[in-house]
Each structure stands twice: as C-alpha cells, then as structure tokens.
Design a protein around this motif. Structure first.
Motif, PDB file in Angstrom:
ATOM      1  N   ILE A  93       0.677 -54.905 -66.488  1.00  0.00           N
ATOM      2  CA  ILE A  93       0.406 -53.918 -65.432  1.00  0.00           C
ATOM      3  C   ILE A  93      -1.084 -53.806 -65.123  1.00  0.00           C
ATOM      4  O   ILE A  93      -1.483 -52.996 -64.286  1.00  0.00           O
ATOM      5  CB  ILE A  93       0.971 -52.531 -65.808  1.00  0.00           C
ATOM      6  CG1 ILE A  93       0.189 -51.938 -66.986  1.00  0.00           C
ATOM      7  CG2 ILE A  93       2.439 -52.614 -66.142  1.00  0.00           C
ATOM      8  CD1 ILE A  93       0.479 -50.468 -67.208  1.00  0.00           C
ATOM      9  N   GLY A  94      -1.921 -54.591 -65.805  1.00  0.00           N
ATOM     10  CA  GLY A  94      -3.339 -54.576 -65.494  1.00  0.00           C
ATOM     11  C   GLY A  94      -3.679 -55.349 -64.233  1.00  0.00           C
ATOM     12  O   GLY A  94      -4.817 -55.307 -63.763  1.00  0.00           O
ATOM     13  N   ARG A  95      -2.702 -56.046 -63.662  1.00  0.00           N
ATOM     14  CA  ARG A  95      -2.958 -56.824 -62.454  1.00  0.00           C
ATOM     15  C   ARG A  95      -3.125 -55.898 -61.245  1.00  0.00           C
ATOM     16  O   ARG A  95      -2.534 -54.828 -61.161  1.00  0.00           O
ATOM     17  CB  ARG A  95      -1.825 -57.820 -62.222  1.00  0.00           C
ATOM     18  CG  ARG A  95      -1.757 -58.888 -63.305  1.00  0.00           C
ATOM     19  CD  ARG A  95      -0.768 -59.982 -62.938  1.00  0.00           C
ATOM     20  NE  ARG A  95      -0.806 -61.058 -63.912  1.00  0.00           N
ATOM     21  CZ  ARG A  95      -0.029 -61.131 -64.989  1.00  0.00           C
ATOM     22  NH1 ARG A  95       0.854 -60.174 -65.214  1.00  0.00           N
ATOM     23  NH2 ARG A  95      -0.131 -62.130 -65.833  1.00  0.00           N
ATOM     24  N   ARG A  96      -3.923 -56.366 -60.311  1.00  0.00           N
ATOM     25  CA  ARG A  96      -4.301 -55.548 -59.175  1.00  0.00           C
ATOM     26  C   ARG A  96      -3.099 -55.045 -58.384  1.00  0.00           C
ATOM     27  O   ARG A  96      -3.075 -53.887 -57.939  1.00  0.00           O
ATOM     28  CB  ARG A  96      -5.220 -56.364 -58.262  1.00  0.00           C
ATOM     29  CG  ARG A  96      -5.666 -55.645 -57.000  1.00  0.00           C
ATOM     30  CD  ARG A  96      -6.545 -54.456 -57.317  1.00  0.00           C
ATOM     31  NE  ARG A  96      -7.729 -54.862 -58.056  1.00  0.00           N
ATOM     32  CZ  ARG A  96      -8.602 -54.018 -58.594  1.00  0.00           C
ATOM     33  NH1 ARG A  96      -8.397 -52.721 -58.508  1.00  0.00           N
ATOM     34  NH2 ARG A  96      -9.657 -54.466 -59.246  1.00  0.00           N
ATOM     35  N   GLN A  97      -2.071 -55.901 -58.235  1.00  0.00           N
ATOM     36  CA  GLN A  97      -0.942 -55.489 -57.412  1.00  0.00           C
ATOM     37  C   GLN A  97      -0.184 -54.308 -58.008  1.00  0.00           C
ATOM     38  O   GLN A  97       0.446 -53.538 -57.274  1.00  0.00           O
ATOM     39  CB  GLN A  97       0.010 -56.652 -57.129  1.00  0.00           C
ATOM     40  CG  GLN A  97       0.488 -57.432 -58.339  1.00  0.00           C
ATOM     41  CD  GLN A  97      -0.341 -58.648 -58.655  1.00  0.00           C
ATOM     42  OE1 GLN A  97      -1.551 -58.537 -58.771  1.00  0.00           O
ATOM     43  NE2 GLN A  97       0.290 -59.811 -58.793  1.00  0.00           N
ATOM     44  N   PHE A  98      -0.250 -54.125 -59.330  1.00  0.00           N
ATOM     45  CA  PHE A  98       0.373 -52.947 -59.920  1.00  0.00           C
ATOM     46  C   PHE A  98      -0.566 -51.746 -59.841  1.00  0.00           C
ATOM     47  O   PHE A  98      -0.139 -50.635 -59.521  1.00  0.00           O
ATOM     48  CB  PHE A  98       0.738 -53.201 -61.387  1.00  0.00           C
ATOM     49  CG  PHE A  98       1.377 -52.005 -62.061  1.00  0.00           C
ATOM     50  CD1 PHE A  98       2.739 -51.807 -61.992  1.00  0.00           C
ATOM     51  CD2 PHE A  98       0.601 -51.063 -62.741  1.00  0.00           C
ATOM     52  CE1 PHE A  98       3.329 -50.707 -62.589  1.00  0.00           C
ATOM     53  CE2 PHE A  98       1.180 -49.965 -63.340  1.00  0.00           C
ATOM     54  CZ  PHE A  98       2.548 -49.781 -63.269  1.00  0.00           C
ATOM     55  N   VAL A  99      -1.847 -51.959 -60.161  1.00  0.00           N
ATOM     56  CA  VAL A  99      -2.802 -50.847 -60.189  1.00  0.00           C
ATOM     57  C   VAL A  99      -2.821 -50.113 -58.858  1.00  0.00           C
ATOM     58  O   VAL A  99      -2.858 -48.876 -58.815  1.00  0.00           O
ATOM     59  CB  VAL A  99      -4.209 -51.365 -60.548  1.00  0.00           C
ATOM     60  CG1 VAL A  99      -5.246 -50.258 -60.419  1.00  0.00           C
ATOM     61  CG2 VAL A  99      -4.213 -51.941 -61.965  1.00  0.00           C
ATOM     62  N   ASP A 100      -2.755 -50.848 -57.754  1.00  0.00           N
ATOM     63  CA  ASP A 100      -2.822 -50.218 -56.433  1.00  0.00           C
ATOM     64  C   ASP A 100      -1.579 -49.392 -56.113  1.00  0.00           C
ATOM     65  O   ASP A 100      -1.621 -48.520 -55.242  1.00  0.00           O
ATOM     66  CB  ASP A 100      -3.011 -51.294 -55.359  1.00  0.00           C
ATOM     67  CG  ASP A 100      -4.375 -51.978 -55.475  1.00  0.00           C
ATOM     68  OD1 ASP A 100      -5.263 -51.393 -56.129  1.00  0.00           O
ATOM     69  OD2 ASP A 100      -4.534 -53.091 -54.944  1.00  0.00           O
ATOM     70  N   ARG A 101      -0.452 -49.671 -56.783  1.00  0.00           N
ATOM     71  CA  ARG A 101       0.794 -48.944 -56.499  1.00  0.00           C
ATOM     72  C   ARG A 101       1.355 -48.259 -57.736  1.00  0.00           C
ATOM     73  O   ARG A 101       2.542 -47.946 -57.817  1.00  0.00           O
ATOM     74  CB  ARG A 101       1.841 -49.932 -55.951  1.00  0.00           C
ATOM     75  CG  ARG A 101       1.542 -50.436 -54.558  1.00  0.00           C
ATOM     76  CD  ARG A 101       2.413 -51.623 -54.185  1.00  0.00           C
ATOM     77  NE  ARG A 101       1.863 -52.878 -54.700  1.00  0.00           N
ATOM     78  CZ  ARG A 101       2.424 -54.069 -54.502  1.00  0.00           C
ATOM     79  NH1 ARG A 101       3.539 -54.171 -53.811  1.00  0.00           N
ATOM     80  NH2 ARG A 101       1.863 -55.155 -54.991  1.00  0.00           N
ATOM     81  N   ALA A 102       0.504 -48.037 -58.736  1.00  0.00           N
ATOM     82  CA  ALA A 102       0.963 -47.575 -60.045  1.00  0.00           C
ATOM     83  C   ALA A 102       1.697 -46.245 -59.979  1.00  0.00           C
ATOM     84  O   ALA A 102       2.795 -46.100 -60.544  1.00  0.00           O
ATOM     85  CB  ALA A 102      -0.220 -47.475 -61.003  1.00  0.00           C
ATOM     86  N   ASP A 103       1.129 -45.255 -59.313  1.00  0.00           N
ATOM     87  CA  ASP A 103       1.731 -43.914 -59.329  1.00  0.00           C
ATOM     88  C   ASP A 103       3.127 -43.909 -58.722  1.00  0.00           C
ATOM     89  O   ASP A 103       4.056 -43.307 -59.280  1.00  0.00           O
ATOM     90  CB  ASP A 103       0.826 -42.926 -58.587  1.00  0.00           C
ATOM     91  CG  ASP A 103      -0.475 -42.672 -59.335  1.00  0.00           C
ATOM     92  OD1 ASP A 103      -0.494 -42.895 -60.556  1.00  0.00           O
ATOM     93  OD2 ASP A 103      -1.464 -42.267 -58.689  1.00  0.00           O
ATOM     94  N   SER A 104       3.287 -44.577 -57.596  1.00  0.00           N
ATOM     95  CA  SER A 104       4.601 -44.577 -56.943  1.00  0.00           C
ATOM     96  C   SER A 104       5.627 -45.359 -57.772  1.00  0.00           C
ATOM     97  O   SER A 104       6.797 -44.958 -57.858  1.00  0.00           O
ATOM     98  CB  SER A 104       4.492 -45.176 -55.538  1.00  0.00           C
ATOM     99  OG  SER A 104       3.966 -46.498 -55.590  1.00  0.00           O
TER     100      SER A 104
END
Length: 834
Positions: free
Chosen positions: A484-495
C-alpha cells in the motif's frame, strides 16, 4: 574361485533366512537413509556452484552490533553508498552491481499482475552474476534504461505462447505507468541459488529514487545487495583485513545532538563468496531461505550413524552365529584352506549382502526421494551418471559397507582352531568368547537411537512452542495486505479503507509499516538526557487503529487520538528537506513498547509517559526530532522467536505506511477475503491484491524448522528400526544358544516368568547403559540448539525419560516373543541329545 565364493555365500544366506532378512533389510534401510541424506547435503552445499565465474564473485555483507546489548545482527544487505565507496577504494574489484528488491505491478491486457520477486538493477548485473540467457545478449540486455529481462517462467505467464522478446511491458512506477522493453529471456534459476528473481528492471539510481535520495547517500539505509567480481588470484583475506581502515577513511562522522558519532563503530563488513552465502550465517535480508553448516553437519552425522548401526547389526549377527559356521571353517582348514582364503570368503559374502541391500535401498530411494524433496522444498534427484552422478559413490558404499560390516567377522571366524571345534560332543551352537564386543555395539546402537529420540522430542516441542507462544498481540484473525506504499493507493487510501471497513465480517482496519512476520527493519538512534550514548530503537509508522486491530494492550499513558492534531504527523517527512525541517521544528508524539521504555532508562513504564527524547528520524543535517512519549504498550514479537524482541517506538504517519491490516470476526475468513478483494479491484484496478492470512504467515515462519524436525523424526524412527532389527536377531540366536541352559533350569524347577525375566534382563541392561551415555550428549546438543532461540522451552527431564522408557519398551517388545517361546518349550527337546 570368486564364483565359488559367491555360491557359498548365497547358500549361507538361503540356509538362514532370518539372518539374511535382518542383514539385508537393515542394511537397505541404513543405505537408503544415508543416500537420501547425502543427496540433501550435497544439494545444500551446491548452492551457486554452477554459476560461471562463481569462484571470483562475492557479496558484501554487513554485521550490525547493538551498542547497548552487544547483539550482532548479520545482514546479507548493505547500503548503496557502502557499495560505491567499496568499489572505488579497492582496485581488486572489477565489475560490480547493486541490486534492489522491489515487488512490481505489471498491467497486462487491462489487468494488474503482481511480480513479487522483481529486482531493480543497473547495466552490470550479468557481468557480475553470469546467469545464462536463452534469448538476448547478456552484454547488451540491460545496457539501456527502460529494459527488462524476464525468466522463461515469467515470460510464459505474461505473454503465453507469444514470443516475449522485443515486446513492451507496462510497469507501474511511483503511481504511473512506465513502458519497458523486453531485451532478454533468462533461464529459470534452479532452486540451489541464493538469488531469486523473475524480472530484472534496469534503472538509473539517480533518477529512480528522487523521492528518497537518502537511500543513495545514507550508510544506515540497508536497502539491497552489493555484488562484485575480483580479478583472478586476488587475496580475499588481505582485502578483508583492510576493511577496518577502509571504514575509518570513508564512513563520515555524524552530529548526533551535541555528540559526534560514527556508524562505522557498530558496523562490520564481510566479503562472502556467492557459493557460501546460503550457508554463511547471515539470515536477515536474504532473498531465499538460508541454512547453516550446523544443520548440514547434523544431517551428515545422522546419515553415517544410521549406516553405521546397520553395519553393527551385520557384525553382531555374524559373530553371534559364528559357532554355527565353526565346523565349516574347521573342515575348510583341514582340507587345506588358508586363513587368507577364508577371510576373502567371508568378506565376499559381506559385500554380496551389501550389494543386495543396495539394490533394495535404491528402490526405496526412488520411491521416497520425491516426497522428501517436496517436503523440504528442495530440488532433490537421484542421478546415476554425469558430473553429479551417484554411480561411483554407490559402488564405493557397497565396498566400504561390505568391508566395514564383514572385516571383523571375517578375521574372527577364520581364526577358529580345527582341533577344538571338531572334538567329540562339541555343539555347533556353543558360544565362543564373552560377547563383550556384541554388548558394546548394542549399547552404542541404542545410545544413538535414544539420542535421536530425545533430539526429535525437543525439536518438536520447541517448534510447537514457537507457533503457540504469546507474541504480545492477537496473532490470528488478521488479513495482511502489502504494497500500500505505492502512489496509486496513497492517493485513494481513505476511500479504499472506508469501503473495506464496510465489508461484512471486517472488524477493524489499520495501516502500518510493521505487521505479522515482517522482514524489513527500521531503526533510529534516540538521545536520552543523562545517557552517554544514543539508544537504537525500532521506528515504525502506524495509524490510530493499529493497536486495536493488532490487539496490543496499553500499559501506561494513552494511544494516538484522532481528535488531537499534535499526534498526527500527516506528512511524508522523508520526501523533502522542507518536510524534515518542519518535523524537527514541531516535534512528534510517540508510543513506545515496554522494552523501549526500559532501554531509554525507565524501569516503570508509567515513568516514561510525558518525557521528551530526541530521535534521528530525519537526515543528520536537519537535527534530532523532539519526541514526546504519550503511551507505553505491551512488548510484541513481530518476527521469529529466534530473534530478540525489538524495542519499538511508533509514530502516527499514515502516508508512510506500507501494510494494511484487516481484523476479521472469524465467521467466514475466506469469504471476507474474497469480498475485500472485490472491493479492491473495483477501486484499485491498477494494483494487485496481495493478501495473506496471519495464520499462514506465522506458519511460514517455522515451516522450514518444522519440515526439518519431521525429517529428523523420520530418520530417528529408521535408527530405532535398525537397532530393533539387530536386537531381534541377537535375541533369536541367544535364545537358541541358551536352549540347553534353560532346559536344565526348568528341570530344576524354574518357572516361565523366571526364564522370561532372565532373558529380558540380559537385553535390558545394555539399554539402561545406553541411556546413561545418550542423556548427557543429547542434553549438551539440545542446550546449544535451544540457545539459538530468543525464547525457548525448558530442557526438563521429560524428553529423556520418554526416550529411555520408549527404547526399553522397544527392546522388551523385540525380545518378548523369543523369551516366551524358549521359556515355554519342553526341556526334553533341549536335553535329548545328552
């Protein structure tokens, strides 16, 4: 003449089928066990022997010493900058390459595919590690950035039957798709290599790690492996001796608060040939599971002990039945046979038995070796011809075993004097000699068997303990999602996390950089007022739900509170100098575990709450971060029990986390996982779903130990079987020899229980003596093995008593049939020839 020897030998075996069966079957078990263990040992010692130029290829390894405890952690990894300085300082170094391990996500036909064992390398990889390519030029395959080399298996997975060479592959890099061109296909690596990869991505370090530049400059950032070649004839010992001076010249001093420190004081570097990495002792940061010389030596010893026990059976039974062949020897001597011819005759018989046993052993090996290979996850195979063929060792074993088992009986039988043997009324069953050698050999056999039973019991008990001991958190009921450290997860983590929380069966969700059996470590020096030296503390980022999700209990103070803004860092402070300066200016609130509180000087956890320490969690030039301890939690063991519990401080920093921890209610674990995966794929179609159950991860921690323990137990059983076979044969011949004595005893009034007790004690006494020999040796061996664990079972008397009583029961059961048969026989049949 040799034909005559073989004929006589076959007739001797046919004449006494019990003797033949015990010798052949016992030797077959011993030979089969020996062959399988030797194949495994040869496999373990063959790692990377096949790599071209392996004799000149080396890995630079790091030993980290904890200044507070003196504990030494051996790593296969080193920092990038140490490799660059090493290459520049030693003219003996030729080509070199630094290798990063990085799971990759490939987008193929609109689907995200995970590649767990992807390596990031530069253009020198194949110059240093000369793994063969089936397509492409190793000198040019990684020459340009944007190149990728796949293994045959990975090319088949990604491209199917289509030709992969020259194709374009889309890889997610820092949250964006990047195209790579396939420039080479590598041969699938065999299992006996410490290197593991399915994809090699060519990168330029200066541009690939712009968000984490300290990865390229920090001596404390152990992020990958440094390999290098040396010129032929290089004195590696001389290079190793220059390491201390090299450290002093190259590792810079750091300003730690008001003190000057040097990381070289706690770091030692070792030059290890790639053929020695697998058994070299460094377990942390290994690409593949490692082993150690002690385990290999143990299996080798067991192999020859079991084989030696089978040879002991041969010697014991041959001398026990010597009286039955005494007249044969006497008649041969009367007819002109020399002692040399008789020795040759009996050795030929022994080798014939070994040859027959070897044929049976080879059949057993062919049947059992695939199961053993699967069990140990090793590429074990019986090959008879070629460079690694077993034909020559098999022939040598037949000759050596035949000679070892038969040399004493041959000289013993050939020394009989015809006058004494052929005199009137001399019974062919009369015993000769005191039988002291047979008793000594029986004691040795049972000592080995008892020792193996004790060791097996202790290893099994420790393995069960390792899997069940309280780790300080609720080990079951967690689904661990990595990447989950990848950018695509970080940008949508909360949702994404909100959607996962609403999945039926989910209890809680948390983010962290540490979880169940995590492999990576992160440590920071912490300055404490009044303490002369910085204290090394593990440093990990979590969110407020972490402690509840993991089930870690609060001991003193409080945990992170979403309503307190000061608790949340909410910034990727390692990314930019501005963020690091801001962090030093504002400080951070931290939670520590009990061990960290003690290392920081607080014997009572409550005394640590409210104190401010200063941590080196940013680059040295920006200073130490003021860190206020707001809470103390229970110690938790996130790794194997071989490693000490880590002192830890936790900081609330969601954006730096790498692992998602999902606590489920246990009602439908598989169904819950499937529902989470569906949510994941709907919201993160460009990321693979990499999830494991905590139970599976914990089991994997000790899978190798458990497999070896079961193999150890299997061969211990074989040793007991071999010993029991020998005892069975001796009991049969002893009962036959003492038939007249027992007949006389019965005529004089002895009852059946008295006769049984007499015979039982004769064979129980060696077992009792064997216990006295085996117990201290097994205790010494197991104490040393248990000391390799940070927490362990107590080495109490139960395993020793269990092994002793079991061996005694086996001995009694083995001879019981003969004892009752002889004791119940009519004495008239024993005395009639008198």
């Amino acid at each position: 003449m040799w034909r005559n020897y073989v004929t006589v030998g076959v007739r001797a075996l046919v004449k006494n089928k019990t003797y033949a069966f015990i010798n052949v079957f016992g030797l077959a078990i011993g030979l089969a066990a020996c062959l399988m263990l030797l194949i495994y040992v040869r496999y373990e010692t063959s790692y990377d022997q096949w790599v071209p130029n392996a004799e000149n290829s080396y890995q630079l390894q790091l030993d980290n010493t904890n200044p507070q405890t003196g504990e030494v952690t051996q790593l296969q990894m080193t920092s990038y900058t140490s490799g660059q300085h090493f290459r520049a300082s030693f003219p003996q170094v030729g080509n070199s390459v630094y290798v990063w391990s990085n799971g990759a996500t490939v987008i193929r036909n609109g689907e995200a595919l995970s590649v767990d064992d992807a390596l990031l390398v530069d253009n020198r990889f194949f110059d240093v590690l000369q793994f063969p390519l089936v397509e492409g030029d190793p000198n040019q395959a990684l020459a340009q950035a944007g190149s990728v080399v796949l293994t045959q298996r990975e090319a088949q997975r990604l491209f199917g039957s289509a030709r992969a060479m020259g194709q374009t592959l889309t890889v997610m890099w820092d949250g964006r798709p990047v195209d790579y061109r396939v420039t080479g296909i590598a041969r699938d690596l065999p299992h006996n290599s410490h290197v593991e990869f399915s994809m090699l991505l060519r990168v330029d370090p200066a541009t690939a790690f712009t968000t984490t530049p300290q990865m390229l400059t920090s001596w404390g950032w152990q992020s990958g492996w440094f390999y290098f070649n040396v010129r032929p004839g290089t004195d590696i010992a001389a290079m190793q001796a220059q390491i201390p001076a090299w450290k002093r010249r190259n590792i810079p001093d750091d300003q730690f608060g008001n003190r000057t420190v040097n990381q070289g004081d706690t770091q030692d570097y070792r030059i290890v040939n790639i053929r020695d990495v697998h058994l070299g002792g460094a377990k942390v940061g290994a690409m593949t599971p490692v082993n150690d010389h002690r385990t290999i030596a143990t299996f080798t010893i067991i192999a020859f002990l079991i084989l030696g026990m089978a040879c002991v059976n041969f010697t014991n039974l041959a001398t026990a039945r010597a009286g039955q062949r005494a007249r044969e020897v006497a008649l041969r001597k009367v007819l002109g046979a020399t002692r040399r011819q008789l020795v040759t005759q009996f050795l030929a018989e022994s080798i014939l038995i070994a040859a027959i046993a070897m044929l049976l052993a080879l059949a057993l090996v062919e049947l059992l070796l695939p199961a053993l290979a699967h069990f140990l996850d090793a590429d074990l195979a019986m090959r008879y011809f070629g460079a690694d063929g077993m034909l020559l060792p098999i022939l040598l074993l037949v000759i050596l075993v035949g000679a070892a088992g038969g040399v004493y009986p041959a000289f013993y039988l050939s020394r009989f004097q015809p006058a004494r043997v052929l005199k009137a009324n001399k019974s062919s069953a009369d015993a000769t000699g005191s039988g002291a050698l047979r008793n000594i050999l029986v004691v040795a056999q049972f000592a080995v068997s008892i020792g193996l039973i004790i060791c097996t019991t202790v290893v099994y008990a420790q393995t069960v303990y390792a899997r069940s001991v309280d780790p300080g958190y609720h080990r079951d009921g967690i689904i661990q999602i990595t990447g989950i450290g990848r950018r695509q997860f970080v940008d949508r983590a909360d949702s994404v996390i909100d959607a996962i929380r609403r999945v039926p069966g989910v209890v809680s969700v948390a983010r962290s950089t540490i979880g169940v059996s995590t492999g990576s470590t992160s440590q920071s020096g912490v300055e404490v007022a009044g303490h002369p030296d910085p204290v090394l503390i593990g440093t990990y980022q979590v969110d407020p739900a972490f402690f509840r999700t993991m089930g870690i209990d609060l001991v003193a103070g409080r945990l992170f509170d979403p309503n307190r803004e000061a608790d949340n860092l909410d910034q990727p402070y390692v990314a930019t100098p501005e963020a690091q300066r801001a962090l030093v200016a504002r400080g951070q609130n931290i939670v520590v575990n009990e061990l960290a509180a003690r290392r920081l000087g607080f014997n009572n956890p409550a005394d640590a709450v409210g104190h401010v320490v200063r941590a080196s969690t940013v680059e040295d030039q920006y200073g130490l971060v003021p860190s206020r301890i707001i809470g103390v939690v229970k110690d938790s063991r996130f790794r194997t029990i071989r490693l000490p519990v880590e002192p830890i401080m936790f900081a609330w920093d969601e954006r730096s986390t790498t692992t998602l921890l999902v606590r489920h209610d246990g009602s439908d674990p598989r169904g819950t996982r499937e529902r989470i995966e569906r949510v994941w794929k709907q919201m993160l179609s460009d990321m693979t779903f990499q999830a494991e159950f905590s139970e599976e991860r914990n089991a994997a921690l000790y899978a190798a130990d458990e497999a070896r323990a079961k193999v150890f137990a299997g061969f211990a059983v074989l040793a007991v079987v071999v010993a029991a076979l020998g005892l069975f044969g001796l009991a049969a011949f002893t009962a036959e020899r003492r038939t007249k004595e027992i007949g006389i005893r019965k005529v004089l009034g002895a009852r059946t229980p008295n006769i049984v007790r007499l015979l039982a004690w004769q064979f129980s006494k060696p077992v009792v003596i064997a216990n006295l020999i085996a117990w201290p040796i097994a205790w010494w061996l197991m104490r040393g093995w248990l000391n390799t664990f940070d927490t362990r079972i107590d080495l109490g008397p139960l395993p020793f008593l269990f092994a002793g009583l079991l061996a005694l029961a086996i001995a009694m059961g083995t001879i019981a049939g003969h004892a009752f048969k002889v004791a119940r026989a009519n004495p008239i049949h024993a005395l009639r020839y008198e």
